[in-house]
Design an enzyme around this catalytic site. Structure first.
Site, PDB file in Angstrom:
ATOM      1  N   ALA A 117       0.776  -1.239   0.000  1.00 52.40           N
ATOM      2  CA  ALA A 117       0.000   0.000   0.000  1.00 52.40           C
ATOM      3  C   ALA A 117       0.809   1.291   0.000  1.00 52.40           C
ATOM      4  O   ALA A 117       0.313   2.328  -0.434  1.00 52.40           O
ATOM      5  CB  ALA A 117      -0.928   0.013   1.207  1.00 52.40           C
ATOM      6  N   ALA A 118       2.040   1.274   0.528  1.00 52.16           N
ATOM      7  CA  ALA A 118       2.759   2.545   0.693  1.00 52.16           C
ATOM      8  C   ALA A 118       3.218   3.087  -0.668  1.00 52.16           C
ATOM      9  O   ALA A 118       3.569   2.284  -1.527  1.00 52.16           O
ATOM     10  CB  ALA A 118       3.973   2.321   1.595  1.00 52.16           C
ATOM     11  N   ASP A 140       2.008  -2.868   4.137  1.00 53.24           N
ATOM     12  CA  ASP A 140       3.276  -2.803   3.403  1.00 53.24           C
ATOM     13  C   ASP A 140       4.327  -3.506   4.247  1.00 53.24           C
ATOM     14  O   ASP A 140       4.273  -3.465   5.471  1.00 53.24           O
ATOM     15  CB  ASP A 140       3.700  -1.356   3.126  1.00 53.24           C
ATOM     16  CG  ASP A 140       4.619  -1.253   1.907  1.00 53.24           C
ATOM     17  OD1 ASP A 140       4.132  -0.962   0.801  1.00 53.24           O
ATOM     18  OD2 ASP A 140       5.831  -1.497   2.067  1.00 53.24           O
ATOM     19  N   CYS A 238       3.602  -1.508 -12.581  1.00 49.19           N
ATOM     20  CA  CYS A 238       3.993  -0.408 -13.457  1.00 49.19           C
ATOM     21  C   CYS A 238       5.215  -0.831 -14.254  1.00 49.19           C
ATOM     22  O   CYS A 238       6.163  -0.084 -14.392  1.00 49.19           O
ATOM     23  CB  CYS A 238       4.248   0.858 -12.649  1.00 49.19           C
ATOM     24  SG  CYS A 238       5.483   0.651 -11.356  1.00 49.19           S
TER      25      CYS A 238
HETATM   26  C1  LIG Z   1       4.146  -0.310  -6.418  1.00 54.57           C
HETATM   27  S1  LIG Z   1       4.516   0.090  -4.764  1.00 54.57           S
HETATM   28  C2  LIG Z   1       2.924   0.362  -4.093  1.00 54.57           C
HETATM   29  C3  LIG Z   1       2.332   1.729  -4.397  1.00 54.57           C
HETATM   30  C4  LIG Z   1       1.056   1.989  -3.639  1.00 54.57           C
HETATM   31  N1  LIG Z   1       0.069   0.965  -3.889  1.00 54.57           N
HETATM   32  C5  LIG Z   1       0.445   3.342  -3.971  1.00 54.57           C
HETATM   33  O1  LIG Z   1      -0.445   3.430  -4.780  1.00 54.57           O
HETATM   34  O2  LIG Z   1       0.884   4.352  -3.373  1.00 54.57           O
HETATM   35  C6  LIG Z   1       4.936  -1.467  -4.096  1.00 54.57           C
HETATM   36  C7  LIG Z   1       5.050  -1.511  -2.590  1.00 54.57           C
HETATM   37  O3  LIG Z   1       5.232  -2.876  -2.246  1.00 54.57           O
HETATM   38  C8  LIG Z   1       5.984  -2.914  -1.060  1.00 54.57           C
HETATM   39  N2  LIG Z   1       6.498  -4.289  -0.927  1.00 54.57           N
HETATM   40  C9  LIG Z   1       7.633  -4.835  -1.429  1.00 54.57           C
HETATM   41  N3  LIG Z   1       7.700  -6.122  -1.075  1.00 54.57           N
HETATM   42  C10 LIG Z   1       6.603  -6.402  -0.352  1.00 54.57           C
HETATM   43  C11 LIG Z   1       6.120  -7.555   0.316  1.00 54.57           C
HETATM   44  N4  LIG Z   1       6.791  -8.703   0.281  1.00 54.57           N
HETATM   45  N5  LIG Z   1       4.961  -7.465   0.999  1.00 54.57           N
HETATM   46  C12 LIG Z   1       4.272  -6.306   1.060  1.00 54.57           C
HETATM   47  N6  LIG Z   1       4.688  -5.180   0.460  1.00 54.57           N
HETATM   48  C13 LIG Z   1       5.827  -5.239  -0.242  1.00 54.57           C
HETATM   49  C14 LIG Z   1       7.032  -1.843  -1.255  1.00 54.57           C
HETATM   50  O4  LIG Z   1       7.535  -1.413  -0.003  1.00 54.57           O
HETATM   51  C15 LIG Z   1       6.232  -0.769  -1.990  1.00 54.57           C
HETATM   52  O5  LIG Z   1       5.762   0.187  -1.064  1.00 54.57           O
END
Ligand SMILES: C[S@@+](CC[C@H](N)C(=O)[O-])C[C@H]1O[C@@H](n2cnc3c(N)ncnc32)[C@H](O)[C@@H]1O
Length: 478
Positions: A117-118, A140, A238
């Site tokens: 989510a982050a 996240d 993306c």
């Molecule tokens: C594409 S970004 C998400 C962007 C967010 N959905 C937004 O709209 O602002 C991917 C996110 O996945 C998190 N991430 C990476 N590996 C992960 C895992 N194993 N479990 C959960 N989150 C993960 C990263 O920290 C990053 O914040």
């Protein structure tokens, strides 16, 4: 051997040359700056109000046909530097990144999980689409990235969000069942080339790439696992890589068989050009269901590159819920005293209730928000009342949410005084002339709440605008 990062798109994207329709326009598009895009908070000034703010600055805002409350502006439009951003009137988000939340079509009262989510742009879209009712679990794995999500929650007044920190692929099943799950997966980021004009964050080949694909598949499978039968899961990235997109969907369709189906949704997206997904890759033909995935090349819509699929969970099992009891509530008088000072009645917060404080703040949340036993919630609801102050202090987040309707103890200030407030400068007012009594005061500019100040006997007015926001906000175009 892993590929070195590259900065020449023509060289880097050669690997997809045979897949990309109109190669020259693709390369041409990657050299252009991305337009600025944003969406207006539906319950504040609305899309026309936000368009008007930019019009005053000489930037014409064009409404996006396909996305709710969304505007496209020239790349130079000072959206992040506008005071309306800190006031939560709008959220800046790349146009194509608005798509997954639109596809989820979250409804008020649903339980929705945003697995990755982050910094929270899509969480915010989901929460507001649900009119702050129901629950959005925003998860996240990186706790340090939740800070940005927390600020988004406060700026936009999101009450129905529970934040958790957990690897998505191990998300406890008992937190479900969810009506909808968003898997906005970490990816190689090839579609974000226009943002940085640089190579992707991760190597495009090799062992790390293989590991990433396996993780993406496991995250999507966990998303399906926590969804209820009849629920939906949106997978989005993306990146342009078929390995991280169609190949992930292909693998899941083969493993889950009749229990899942990719939903055809193209016809719902008028105004957005959608390209055909890749159906063959590395000598293999993908599962027929992959045909209903959405592939968006940057030059299709003058955006970044993107991929999304809506997957319906049509069979199998819904997970058994393992939830806690409803969180303890504060007596209504606690919030009532604050509302009363500003001439607001209880209707101002709708169905939301004040939860018993677990930290320095008591949070406002809808009655249906019930946390699961695991993962343990990092936070839930909107920090609304500072309980360590005497008397209780309305937070900036509460002022931004409710302050537009306040009638008492409100100070509407011109630009110069608004700037001083955001810079936390003390000032004096004449309480008798302003009709404000000592205590907390909501500061507004052009009717838009900016935050809270405290008025003392004798007329000293102390800005309580959060120091961290102040440093982040700079001058915000005032
Ligand atoms: C594409 S970004 C998400 C962007 C967010 N959905 C937004 O709209 O602002 C991917 C996110 O996945 C998190 N991430 C990476 N590996 C992960 C895992 N194993 N479990 C959960 N989150 C993960 C990263 O920290 C990053 O914040």
């Amino acid at each position: 051997m892993e590929a070195q990062p590259q900065t020449d798109p023509e060289q880097y994207f050669q690997r997809y040359r045979a897949l990309i329709p109109d190669w020259d326009s693709f390369l041409d598009c990657l050299q252009r700056p991305l337009p600025t895009t944003l969406w207006a908070h539906p319950e504040r000034q609305g899309v026309d109000g936000v368009a008007g703010l930019f019009d005053e600055l000489g930037f014409r805002a064009e409404a996006l046909d396909w996305a709710d409350n969304a505007l496209r502006l020239h790349a130079d439009a000072p959206a992040g530097a506008h005071w309306g951003f800190m006031a939560g009137l709008f959220q800046i988000q790349e146009e194509i990144a608005m798509l997954p939340a639109q596809l989820i079509a979250a409804q008020p009262g649903e339980r929705v999980l945003d697995l990755c989510a982050a910094p929270g742009n899509k969480t915010a879209q989901l929460s507001l689409a649900m009119a702050n009712q129901g629950t959005v679990y925003a998860n996240d794995v990186r706790r340090e990235r939740l800070g940005a999500l927390r600020q988004t929650i406060k700026r936009l007044g999101l009450r129905n969000v529970v934040t958790t920190v957990q690897p998505a692929e191990e998300y406890p099943l008992g937190a479900g069942p969810f009506d909808a799950v968003l898997v906005d997966a970490p990816c190689s980021g090839e579609g974000t080339w226009r943002k940085g004009g640089a190579a992707p964050k991760l190597p495009s080949e090799g062992a790390r790439r293989e590991g990433l694909m396996r993780r993406q598949q496991r995250m999507l499978e966990r998303g399906l696992g926590v969804a209820r039968v009849g629920g939906r899961v949106v997978y989005a990235t993306c990146t342009l890589s078929p390995d991280e997109n169609e190949a992930v969907i292909d693998a899941v369709l083969r493993r889950w068989g009749e229990q899942v189906r990719v939903r055809p949704v193209r016809h719902q997206l008028n105004g957005l050009k959608i390209s055909d997904p890749i159906t063959h890759w590395r000598g293999e033909r993908f599962h027929a269901g992959v045909q209903d995935c959405l592939r968006l090349w940057p030059h299709d819509n003058d955006t970044g590159g993107f991929f999304a699929a809506v997957i319906d969970k049509t069979g199998g099992n819904s997970p058994r819920p393992d939830w806690l009891d409803r969180p303890e509530r504060e007596p209504p008088e606690r919030l009532g005293a604050i509302l009363q000072r500003f001439g607001l009645d209880e209707a101002a917060v709708g169905q939301a209730e004040l939860l018993a404080p677990t930290s320095r703040y008591a949070h406002l949340a809808p009655p249906e928000l019930i946390p699961s036993r695991r993962p343990v919630a990092d936070a839930m609801g909107l920090p609304a009342v500072g309980v360590q102050a005497n008397p209780d202090k309305p937070t900036t987040a509460l002022a931004l949410s409710l302050g537009a309707a306040a009638t008492d103890n409100v100070l509407d200030v011109p630009a110069q005084e608004a700037r001083a407030f955001l810079d936390r400068e003390p000032r004096r007012i004449e309480p008798e002339r302003s009709g404000i009594s000592p205590g907390y005061v909501i500061i507004r500019h052009r009717g838009v709440p900016l935050g809270v100040a405290r008025l003392y006997q004798g007329g000293a007015l102390e800005s309580l605008y959060p120091g961290r926001w102040s440093r982040a906000s700079g001058r915000r175009g005032l």
